[in-house]
Design a protein around this motif. Structure first.
Motif, PDB file in Angstrom:
ATOM      1  N   THR A  43       0.804  -1.220   0.000  1.00 23.51           N
ATOM      2  CA  THR A  43       0.000   0.000   0.000  1.00 23.51           C
ATOM      3  C   THR A  43       0.841   1.277   0.000  1.00 23.51           C
ATOM      4  O   THR A  43       0.393   2.314  -0.474  1.00 23.51           O
ATOM      5  CB  THR A  43      -0.940   0.034   1.223  1.00 23.51           C
ATOM      6  N   GLN A 305      -2.934  -9.351  -2.666  1.00 26.10           N
ATOM      7  CA  GLN A 305      -2.826  -8.049  -2.019  1.00 26.10           C
ATOM      8  C   GLN A 305      -2.714  -6.914  -3.044  1.00 26.10           C
ATOM      9  O   GLN A 305      -3.280  -5.836  -2.847  1.00 26.10           O
ATOM     10  CB  GLN A 305      -1.617  -8.036  -1.078  1.00 26.10           C
ATOM     11  N   HIS A 309      -5.511  -3.868  -3.343  1.00 26.14           N
ATOM     12  CA  HIS A 309      -5.092  -2.463  -3.283  1.00 26.14           C
ATOM     13  C   HIS A 309      -5.485  -1.726  -4.555  1.00 26.14           C
ATOM     14  O   HIS A 309      -5.872  -0.540  -4.499  1.00 26.14           O
ATOM     15  CB  HIS A 309      -3.587  -2.357  -3.067  1.00 26.14           C
ATOM     16  N   PHE A 312      -9.258  -1.120  -4.182  1.00 27.47           N
ATOM     17  CA  PHE A 312      -9.615  -0.223  -3.073  1.00 27.47           C
ATOM     18  C   PHE A 312      -8.388   0.584  -2.651  1.00 27.47           C
ATOM     19  O   PHE A 312      -7.860   0.415  -1.547  1.00 27.47           O
ATOM     20  CB  PHE A 312     -10.155  -1.040  -1.895  1.00 27.47           C
ATOM     21  N   ALA A 314      -7.802   3.541  -1.616  1.00 27.01           N
ATOM     22  CA  ALA A 314      -7.843   4.469  -0.482  1.00 27.01           C
ATOM     23  C   ALA A 314      -8.002   3.760   0.857  1.00 27.01           C
ATOM     24  O   ALA A 314      -8.023   4.406   1.903  1.00 27.01           O
ATOM     25  CB  ALA A 314      -8.997   5.464  -0.663  1.00 27.01           C
ATOM     26  N   THR A 315      -8.090   2.421   0.830  1.00 29.07           N
ATOM     27  CA  THR A 315      -8.316   1.652   2.049  1.00 29.07           C
ATOM     28  C   THR A 315      -6.994   1.388   2.766  1.00 29.07           C
ATOM     29  O   THR A 315      -5.990   1.057   2.135  1.00 29.07           O
ATOM     30  CB  THR A 315      -8.997   0.314   1.728  1.00 29.07           C
ATOM     31  N   ALA A 316      -7.007   1.520   4.086  1.00 34.72           N
ATOM     32  CA  ALA A 316      -5.797   1.342   4.882  1.00 34.72           C
ATOM     33  C   ALA A 316      -5.295  -0.097   4.808  1.00 34.72           C
ATOM     34  O   ALA A 316      -6.077  -1.048   4.613  1.00 34.72           O
ATOM     35  CB  ALA A 316      -6.063   1.726   6.336  1.00 34.72           C
ATOM     36  N   VAL A 319      -6.880  -2.674   7.153  1.00 37.12           N
ATOM     37  CA  VAL A 319      -8.265  -2.997   6.806  1.00 37.12           C
ATOM     38  C   VAL A 319      -8.303  -4.079   5.727  1.00 37.12           C
ATOM     39  O   VAL A 319      -9.162  -4.970   5.745  1.00 37.12           O
ATOM     40  CB  VAL A 319      -9.015  -1.731   6.344  1.00 37.12           C
ATOM     41  N   LEU A 320      -7.359  -4.011   4.784  1.00 35.76           N
ATOM     42  CA  LEU A 320      -7.315  -4.995   3.701  1.00 35.76           C
ATOM     43  C   LEU A 320      -6.645  -6.305   4.121  1.00 35.76           C
ATOM     44  O   LEU A 320      -6.728  -7.295   3.389  1.00 35.76           O
ATOM     45  CB  LEU A 320      -6.555  -4.416   2.503  1.00 35.76           C
TER      46      LEU A 320
END
Length: 364
Positions: A43, A305, A309, A312, A314-316, A319-320
């Protein structure tokens, strides 16, 4: 002088091998650790963003890879010693190749075809697609991108963990070479190899503390693999002791900031992993999963992964992490039941065995 009754005598590696072991569950935990570690770098694009890196100098994923290599060194050396060169070569090929080939094709054709920004026909006809498949399978390149896939991710490449297989295969070749010339069972050779690699790594940190990461890795992974092999060769002499494991950890901590730190860290980690795998004080409650999901988890964790990413962005990271672990473990199960287990059955038939009940190293 006998130790007090409340302090059990530490068993030799050979004695511990006669009982249960934690290899399967330990390898799965190491593979999961790699996925957890990559949750940060996928990320952010910065490998050293992972929290453990700041305290030890290495990420959780790097520590996990170290664990894979010491287990592999131990089991692969045992494999050659007990089977001979023909069985060894067949076993190693059927353990590594099928899972990797299928994972590469699944990522390149199915995942890539679904995620690419190019028209599907243009994607399938792209020379970059053929280059990705060829380079991944022939030289274990992990930094090859697919056309139009993960273009907006911090890392563009879809199979970021396969680079370790290059070192794994080279170590396999080393075991084969030592075995063919009759030196694999030599305690003196095993000790000299570990000592030589340890001295080389310590010297590198002393004379070139700013050496490239790749140069350090080219010594680190063979050292850890050789240490695992040496534990097997010295199995009748070396003892598995919790106090020794903790003493090595303490020595590593005391050496922090010196040129000895990394070498001690790798040796302490390697001994500690083998203690966790074989020490009777731990294996008496051993649980052996029926399915070995470690290899599939290791191969599919990164592309899963990367995909989450990309979908999504913008997702932390944390959280993923949970959904990525669930999907990765499911992919690992499919890899085991559809590819790896059938390949092991072929191996068993090829080698004239009726059972798959053998300890098999999964590649890191």
């Amino acid at each position: 002088m006998r130790p007090p009754l409340f302090i059990p005598k530490s068993p030799t590696v050979s004695t511990a091998m006669a009982g249960a072991n934690n290899f399967t569950i330990l390898r799965l935990l190491l593979a999961v650790a790699v996925v957890v570690s990559h949750a940060f770098s996928v990320t952010t694009g910065a490998v050293m963003d992972e929290p453990l890196a700041s305290s030890t100098g290495f990420t959780l994923g790097e520590h996990a890879v170290n664990g894979f290599f010491v287990v592999s060194g131990f089991l692969v050396t045992m494999s050659f010693d007990q089977r001979g060169w023909r069985d060894y070569v067949i076993a190693r090929a059927l353990r590594i190749a099928p899972g990797l080939i299928v994972a590469t094709l699944v990522v390149a054709l199915l995942l890539g075809g679904a995620m690419t920004s190019l028209p599907l026909t243009a994607y399938l006809e792209s020379p970059d697609l053929r280059r990705f498949i060829g380079m991944t399978l022939s030289s274990f390149k992990s930094n090859i991108a697919l056309p139009g896939v993960f273009a907006d991710n911090p890392f563009k490449f879809p199979m970021g963990t396969v680079w370790t297989l290059k070192y794994e295969v080279l170590c396999y070749a080393g075991v084969l070479a030592f075995g063919l010339v009759g030196l694999l069972r030599s305690r003196a050779v095993a000790l000299a190899l570990v000592a030589g690699l340890a001295l080389s790594l310590a010297s590198l940190d002393f004379f070139r503390p700013d050496a490239p990461k790749g140069l350090e890795t080219s010594l680190r992974l063979p050292l850890i693999f050789a240490f695992g092999g040496a534990l097997y060769v010295w199995r009748n002499r070396i003892r598995l002791s919790g106090p020794v494991a903790f003493a090595l950890i303490a020595a590593t901590w005391l050496a922090g900031g010196t040129f000895l730190y990394k070498t001690l860290l790798f040796l302490a980690t390697s001994y500690g992993i083998m203690w966790l795998a074989l020490a009777p004080v731990l294996t008496r409650w051993s649980y052996e999963p029926r399915a070995d999901l470690s290899y599939g988890t290791y191969l599919y964790g990164w592309p899963v992964q990367q995909t989450l990413h990309a979908l999504f962005p913008a997702t932390a990271a944390l959280v993923l992490l949970a959904p990525s672990l669930l999907i990765t473990l499911a992919a690992g199960a499919l890899s085991w039941y559809a590819v790896e287990k059938p390949a092991l059955a072929v191996k068993a038939r090829t080698l004239g065995r009726r059972t798959l009940k053998t300890i098999e190293p999964a590649a890191p």
